[in-house]
Motif scaffolding. Structure first.
Motif, PDB file in Angstrom:
ATOM      1  N   ARG A  75      -7.268   1.234  13.789  1.00  0.00           N
ATOM      2  CA  ARG A  75      -7.496   0.126  12.851  1.00  0.00           C
ATOM      3  C   ARG A  75      -7.717  -1.200  13.578  1.00  0.00           C
ATOM      4  O   ARG A  75      -8.544  -2.005  13.157  1.00  0.00           O
ATOM      5  CB  ARG A  75      -6.323   0.014  11.885  1.00  0.00           C
ATOM      6  N   ASP A 102     -11.371  -3.576  13.592  1.00  0.00           N
ATOM      7  CA  ASP A 102     -11.423  -4.945  13.075  1.00  0.00           C
ATOM      8  C   ASP A 102     -11.979  -5.880  14.150  1.00  0.00           C
ATOM      9  O   ASP A 102     -11.341  -6.095  15.179  1.00  0.00           O
ATOM     10  CB  ASP A 102     -10.029  -5.405  12.651  1.00  0.00           C
ATOM     11  N   ILE A 136      -2.488  -5.786   9.818  1.00  0.00           N
ATOM     12  CA  ILE A 136      -3.069  -4.444   9.932  1.00  0.00           C
ATOM     13  C   ILE A 136      -1.964  -3.407  10.084  1.00  0.00           C
ATOM     14  O   ILE A 136      -1.979  -2.359   9.436  1.00  0.00           O
ATOM     15  CB  ILE A 136      -4.066  -4.386  11.116  1.00  0.00           C
ATOM     16  N   SER A 164      -3.084   5.613  14.714  1.00  0.00           N
ATOM     17  CA  SER A 164      -3.652   4.988  13.512  1.00  0.00           C
ATOM     18  C   SER A 164      -3.782   3.476  13.693  1.00  0.00           C
ATOM     19  O   SER A 164      -4.805   2.877  13.333  1.00  0.00           O
ATOM     20  CB  SER A 164      -2.769   5.306  12.304  1.00  0.00           C
ATOM     21  N   VAL A 169       0.010   0.429   7.683  1.00  0.00           N
ATOM     22  CA  VAL A 169       0.034   1.784   8.229  1.00  0.00           C
ATOM     23  C   VAL A 169       1.277   2.516   7.716  1.00  0.00           C
ATOM     24  O   VAL A 169       2.397   2.018   7.823  1.00  0.00           O
ATOM     25  CB  VAL A 169       0.006   1.761   9.775  1.00  0.00           C
TER      26      VAL A 169
END
Length: 178
Positions: free
Chosen positions: A122, A126, A160, A118, A164
């Motif tokens: 992500r 970005d 970021i 994950s 999560v």
């Protein structure tokens, strides 16, 4: 395809990949080889490290992360000493937890893989974060971030990761380019 053409294709691919990173081809190759050599030496150093510990060895630009679990402090120290003795190792972050590896369930290991996946997705999505320069390792819910980045990129990556689900703790092991 001829052998010469295949060799040229491989060489050009390596150069293209190296151009996408802020590490040299040599450092990238070392980072692929160092963990295996270190793991082998750790296993040879002690039967307890081999059979009663879970030692994860990760390398980025000669900086080594030791993560996982070992039941005793002397084994943790031995793993670090063995790692420091390996040529090409610039720095060691010994994050081994003092606990038997059996204390970490199979479900926790699956969860770690899901968290890492994950995060990588992500980071890649970005455009402000150079995901190719960041290595993500998750061990027992703890996320380790390694790589060569600016302080701003490190802060963005950390934000970021904070979003999560399942992340227990974030450990930043970055080397800064500024």
């Amino acid at each position: 395809m001829t052998r010469k053409a295949l060799l040229l294709l491989c060489l050009s691919t390596c150069l293209a990949i190296a151009g996408c990173s802020n590490r040299s081809i040599g450092k990238s190759i070392d980072d692929k080889l160092l963990p295996g050599r270190i793991s082998s030496k750790i296993n040879q150093a002690s039967a307890d490290l081999k059979s009663n510990s879970n030692v994860v060895v990760v390398s980025y630009n000669g900086v080594i992360l030791l993560a996982g679990q070992t039941p005793r402090a002397d084994l943790k120290e031995l793993a670090e000493r063995v790692t420091k003795s390996e040529p090409g190792v610039r720095r060691v972050h010994n994050e081994l937890q003092l606990m038997p590896p059996s204390a970490v369930s199979g479900l926790a290991r699956v969860n770690d893989a899901t968290i890492t996946s994950s995060i990588k997705t992500r980071l890649t999505a970005d455009s402000k974060v150079p995901a190719r320069n960041i290595k993500v390792v998750t061990e027992n819910g703890v996320v380790f971030l390694m790589g060569l980045v600016s302080r701003q990129e490190a802060n963005l990556a950390t934000r970021i990761v904070q979003d999560v689900s399942g992340v227990q703790k974030i450990v930043r092991l970055f080397e800064y380019t500024n």
